[in-house]
Motif scaffolding. Structure first.
Motif, PDB file in Angstrom:
ATOM      1  N   GLN A   6       1.016  -1.242  -0.037  1.00 14.87           N
ATOM      2  CA  GLN A   6       0.183  -0.097   0.138  1.00 14.87           C
ATOM      3  C   GLN A   6       0.920   1.201  -0.078  1.00 14.87           C
ATOM      4  OE1 GLN A   6      -3.513  -0.556   0.395  1.00 14.87           O
ATOM      5  NE2 GLN A   6      -3.738   1.602  -0.262  1.00 14.87           N
ATOM      6  N   ASP A   8       0.017   5.372  -0.714  1.00 11.24           N
ATOM      7  CA  ASP A   8      -0.797   6.556  -1.254  1.00 11.24           C
ATOM      8  C   ASP A   8      -1.927   6.080  -2.001  1.00 11.24           C
ATOM      9  OD1 ASP A   8       1.183   8.056  -0.241  1.00 11.24           O
ATOM     10  OD2 ASP A   8       2.132   8.449  -2.094  1.00 11.24           O
ATOM     11  N   SER A   9      -2.560   5.000  -1.103  1.00  9.01           N
ATOM     12  CA  SER A   9      -3.793   4.353  -1.959  1.00  9.01           C
ATOM     13  C   SER A   9      -3.523   3.588  -3.417  1.00  9.01           C
ATOM     14  CB  SER A   9      -5.154   5.341  -1.859  1.00  9.01           C
ATOM     15  OG  SER A   9      -4.670   6.524  -2.810  1.00  9.01           O
ATOM     16  N   THR A  10      -2.297   3.643  -3.553  1.00 10.75           N
ATOM     17  CA  THR A  10      -1.952   2.754  -4.800  1.00 10.75           C
ATOM     18  C   THR A  10      -1.662   1.451  -4.415  1.00 10.75           C
ATOM     19  OG1 THR A  10      -1.217   4.856  -5.910  1.00 10.75           O
ATOM     20  CG2 THR A  10      -0.125   2.710  -6.843  1.00 10.75           C
ATOM     21  N   ASN A  46      -4.175   2.403  -9.258  1.00 11.01           N
ATOM     22  CA  ASN A  46      -4.019   3.664  -8.641  1.00 11.01           C
ATOM     23  C   ASN A  46      -5.426   4.025  -7.960  1.00 11.01           C
ATOM     24  OD1 ASN A  46      -1.762   4.483  -9.775  1.00 11.01           O
ATOM     25  ND2 ASN A  46      -2.711   4.585 -11.806  1.00 11.01           N
ATOM     26  N   ALA A  47      -5.306   5.164  -7.006  1.00 12.13           N
ATOM     27  CA  ALA A  47      -6.789   5.666  -6.271  1.00 12.13           C
ATOM     28  C   ALA A  47      -7.822   5.853  -7.213  1.00 12.13           C
ATOM     29  CB  ALA A  47      -6.133   6.811  -5.579  1.00 12.13           C
ATOM     30  N   ASP A  48      -7.375   6.285  -8.323  1.00  7.09           N
ATOM     31  CA  ASP A  48      -8.714   6.542  -9.312  1.00  7.09           C
ATOM     32  C   ASP A  48      -9.306   5.188  -9.875  1.00  7.09           C
ATOM     33  OD1 ASP A  48      -6.690   6.249 -11.153  1.00  7.09           O
ATOM     34  OD2 ASP A  48      -6.967   8.175 -11.982  1.00  7.09           O
TER      35      ASP A  48
END
Length: 76
Positions: A6, A8-10, A46-48
């Protein structure tokens, strides 16, 4: 067993080279990439929710990595 790192939310999850999508495998076998030998692969999400495959490669003493999307397109 799936191990994800984990950051940065990646997430970065290891993928067996034999389990890569066919489009990614075809890209790895095409010019000029085929001169490089894949050594490890990861699925990065990725976070998106976009994702790509990060392929570690080696050519003689040089090492590098490629980012390839699920459709086999190399990401700059």
């Amino acid at each position: 067993v799936v191990v994800a790192v984990q950051q940065d939310s990646t997430t970065k999850a290891p993928v067996e080279l034999k389990d890569l999508p066919e489009a990614v495998t075809k890209t790895l076998q095409s010019d000029p990439v085929k001169a490089w030998i894949p050594t490890a692969a990861f699925l990065v999400t990725n976070a998106d929710k976009t994702s790509y495959y990060l392929i570690n490669v080696k050519k003689e003493q040089e090492t590098g990595s490629l980012k390839i999307d699920k459709d086999g397109k190399i990401i700059e």
